[in-house]
Enzyme design. Structure first.
Site, PDB file in Angstrom:
ATOM      1  N   TYR A  57       0.843  -1.195   0.000  1.00 47.55           N
ATOM      2  CA  TYR A  57       0.000   0.000   0.000  1.00 47.55           C
ATOM      3  C   TYR A  57       0.882   1.250   0.000  1.00 47.55           C
ATOM      4  O   TYR A  57       1.127   1.866   1.035  1.00 47.55           O
ATOM      5  CB  TYR A  57      -0.912   0.029   1.225  1.00 47.55           C
ATOM      6  CG  TYR A  57      -1.987  -1.031   1.250  1.00 47.55           C
ATOM      7  CD1 TYR A  57      -2.349  -1.738   0.115  1.00 47.55           C
ATOM      8  CD2 TYR A  57      -2.658  -1.320   2.438  1.00 47.55           C
ATOM      9  CE1 TYR A  57      -3.340  -2.711   0.163  1.00 47.55           C
ATOM     10  CE2 TYR A  57      -3.656  -2.282   2.488  1.00 47.55           C
ATOM     11  CZ  TYR A  57      -3.984  -2.977   1.353  1.00 47.55           C
ATOM     12  OH  TYR A  57      -4.977  -3.925   1.402  1.00 47.55           O
ATOM     13  N   HIS A 130      -1.434 -11.954   0.711  1.00 53.34           N
ATOM     14  CA  HIS A 130      -2.265 -10.918   0.096  1.00 53.34           C
ATOM     15  C   HIS A 130      -3.053 -11.447  -1.101  1.00 53.34           C
ATOM     16  O   HIS A 130      -4.190 -11.032  -1.333  1.00 53.34           O
ATOM     17  CB  HIS A 130      -1.385  -9.735  -0.326  1.00 53.34           C
ATOM     18  CG  HIS A 130      -2.120  -8.449  -0.424  1.00 53.34           C
ATOM     19  ND1 HIS A 130      -1.503  -7.223  -0.334  1.00 53.34           N
ATOM     20  CD2 HIS A 130      -3.429  -8.165  -0.614  1.00 53.34           C
ATOM     21  CE1 HIS A 130      -2.401  -6.261  -0.455  1.00 53.34           C
ATOM     22  NE2 HIS A 130      -3.571  -6.804  -0.640  1.00 53.34           N
ATOM     23  N   SER A 208     -13.377  -3.441   1.245  1.00 49.69           N
ATOM     24  CA  SER A 208     -14.269  -2.675   0.357  1.00 49.69           C
ATOM     25  C   SER A 208     -15.737  -2.920   0.689  1.00 49.69           C
ATOM     26  O   SER A 208     -16.553  -3.179  -0.197  1.00 49.69           O
ATOM     27  CB  SER A 208     -13.996  -3.016  -1.113  1.00 49.69           C
ATOM     28  OG  SER A 208     -12.714  -2.621  -1.492  1.00 49.69           O
ATOM     29  N   PRO A 209     -16.112  -2.843   1.972  1.00 50.44           N
ATOM     30  CA  PRO A 209     -17.497  -3.115   2.356  1.00 50.44           C
ATOM     31  C   PRO A 209     -18.487  -2.065   1.876  1.00 50.44           C
ATOM     32  O   PRO A 209     -19.700  -2.289   1.909  1.00 50.44           O
ATOM     33  CB  PRO A 209     -17.435  -3.150   3.885  1.00 50.44           C
ATOM     34  CG  PRO A 209     -16.316  -2.214   4.219  1.00 50.44           C
ATOM     35  CD  PRO A 209     -15.291  -2.464   3.142  1.00 50.44           C
ATOM     36  N   LEU A 210     -17.970  -0.924   1.423  1.00 51.89           N
ATOM     37  CA  LEU A 210     -18.830   0.132   0.880  1.00 51.89           C
ATOM     38  C   LEU A 210     -18.661   0.238  -0.639  1.00 51.89           C
ATOM     39  O   LEU A 210     -19.027   1.255  -1.234  1.00 51.89           O
ATOM     40  CB  LEU A 210     -18.514   1.473   1.550  1.00 51.89           C
ATOM     41  CG  LEU A 210     -18.682   1.493   3.071  1.00 51.89           C
ATOM     42  CD1 LEU A 210     -18.279   2.839   3.644  1.00 51.89           C
ATOM     43  CD2 LEU A 210     -20.116   1.155   3.466  1.00 51.89           C
ATOM     44  N   GLY A 213     -16.747   3.111  -1.810  1.00 54.05           N
ATOM     45  CA  GLY A 213     -17.458   4.371  -1.587  1.00 54.05           C
ATOM     46  C   GLY A 213     -18.795   4.487  -2.272  1.00 54.05           C
ATOM     47  O   GLY A 213     -19.591   5.371  -1.950  1.00 54.05           O
ATOM     48  N   LEU A 215     -21.510   2.768  -2.078  1.00 53.57           N
ATOM     49  CA  LEU A 215     -22.683   2.553  -1.229  1.00 53.57           C
ATOM     50  C   LEU A 215     -22.939   3.696  -0.241  1.00 53.57           C
ATOM     51  O   LEU A 215     -23.941   3.686   0.460  1.00 53.57           O
ATOM     52  CB  LEU A 215     -22.548   1.222  -0.475  1.00 53.57           C
ATOM     53  CG  LEU A 215     -22.738  -0.022  -1.352  1.00 53.57           C
ATOM     54  CD1 LEU A 215     -22.289  -1.282  -0.632  1.00 53.57           C
ATOM     55  CD2 LEU A 215     -24.201  -0.141  -1.779  1.00 53.57           C
TER      56      LEU A 215
END
Length: 326
Positions: A57, A130, A208-210, A213, A215
């Site tokens: 990252y 990963h 990435s639960p949204l 972005g 959601l």
């Protein structure tokens, strides 16, 4: 807020974790280091106790230097290192237009030493592979993890973007504590792993639960991302004109239920999964303190099973094209 057990270990964390990637990688120019450190420390004050980073990252600072996410996280958590679960990952290199995978035993050990140095710690709580490396068998990777646990350099290990066969083979050699796969209302293709996790006693960490972005409902055009420099999101399919239209159709249903709970679309998206499964930890991230606070408070939103079913019924009538899969 409920606590979630990490696999079969004695480690427990709050239901909402913190994805640190966006501070330096894939979400625009890296946040200045001092500012990023302050954000992560304030997140701990809010209640975050599960910090997720990775070796790869990285971003490029305005002066041309490399912004290492692990260095930012390591500096930030020094005052409370023993009070949190610190996770990082190995095995991926970003090579411009593609990723390269290397999970050879030699690379794993070299990567861990580099991560420990950047994180300013002598152990990692959870060390993730990963991505699956097709050149290395899962039994080999699991064997190295077993050695690292015995040496005290890591407490437990996990696999990111795994499949069932790979997971079972690795788990048979050295028990896997967590998997970290993409999961959101718009990315449900890994739901076949939920029964496997339950069977084996593995925690599912949802990145990435949204949906990057989408959601939140906050981004109604690609222009919302500004210049887009070092920002991967404008090119994601969920931000096409068709993608935004579909997302808004879903959010009409989500927001109606959310109003009853005084919850935002983002909070509902997180609450939906943690009320559906008791072994899942979503790890949303943000550079904005108000969003970090709002995301964390999603862990206190209690949805009834009928409300979860209403959302699922709507989802079952829709197909989404999002980054990372379908």
């Amino acid at each position: 807020m409920k606590r979630v057990r990490l696999g079969k270990t004695d480690m427990y964390v709050n239901a909402i974790g913190l994805g640190c990637m966006g501070l330096t990688h894939a979400s625009g120019l890296p946040t200045p280091k001092e500012e990023a450190v302050e954000i992560l420390r304030k997140a701990h004050d809010m209640g975050y106790d599960f910090y997720d980073t990775a070796e790869c990252y990285t971003g490029v600072n305005p002066d041309g230097s490399t912004a290492y996410n692990e260095e930012v996280v390591g500096e930030a958590v020094k005052p409370f290192r023993k009070d949190i679960i610190l996770c990082t990952k190995f095995g991926v290199k970003h090579m411009g237009d593609h990723l390269e995978f290397d999970s050879s035993p030699e690379t794993i050990r070299k990567s861990l030493e580099g991560s420990l140095k950047k994180l300013q710690t002598d152990y990692v709580d959870i060390y993730y592979q990963h991505r699956i490396d097709p050149k290395v068998e899962p039994e080999v990777v699991a064997g190295v993890m077993k050695e690292l646990i015995e040496e005290g350099k890591i407490k437990a290990w996990g696999i990111s973007e795994t499949n069932e066969e790979y997971l079972r083979r690795a788990h048979a050699v050295c028990p896997v504590t967590v998997i970290e796969n993409r999961y959101s209302m718009m990315a449900r293709w890994h739901e076949n792993l939920m029964p496997v996790c339950k069977e084996l006693g593995i925690t599912y960490v949802a990145f990435s639960p949204l949906a990057n972005g989408a959601l939140t409902g906050a981004y109604q055009s690609k222009k919302a991302f500004g210049s887009g420099e070092q920002d991967f999101r404008p090119d994601m399919p969920q931000y096409s004109e068709e993608g935004i239209k579909k997302t808004n159709e879903l959010l009409e249903v989500v927001s109606q239920i959310g109003e009853k709970h005084h919850a935002t679309n983002a909070q509902m998206s997180l609450a939906w999964m943690i009320n559906k499964y008791d072994f899942i930890i979503p790890i949303p991230g943000s550079r904005k303190l108000d969003r970090l606070q709002s995301n964390f408070e999603a862990g206190n939103v209690e949805l009834g099973q009928e409300e979860v079913k209403t959302i699922d019924d709507k989802l079952n009538t829709m197909e989404f094209k999002v980054f990372g899969g379908h």
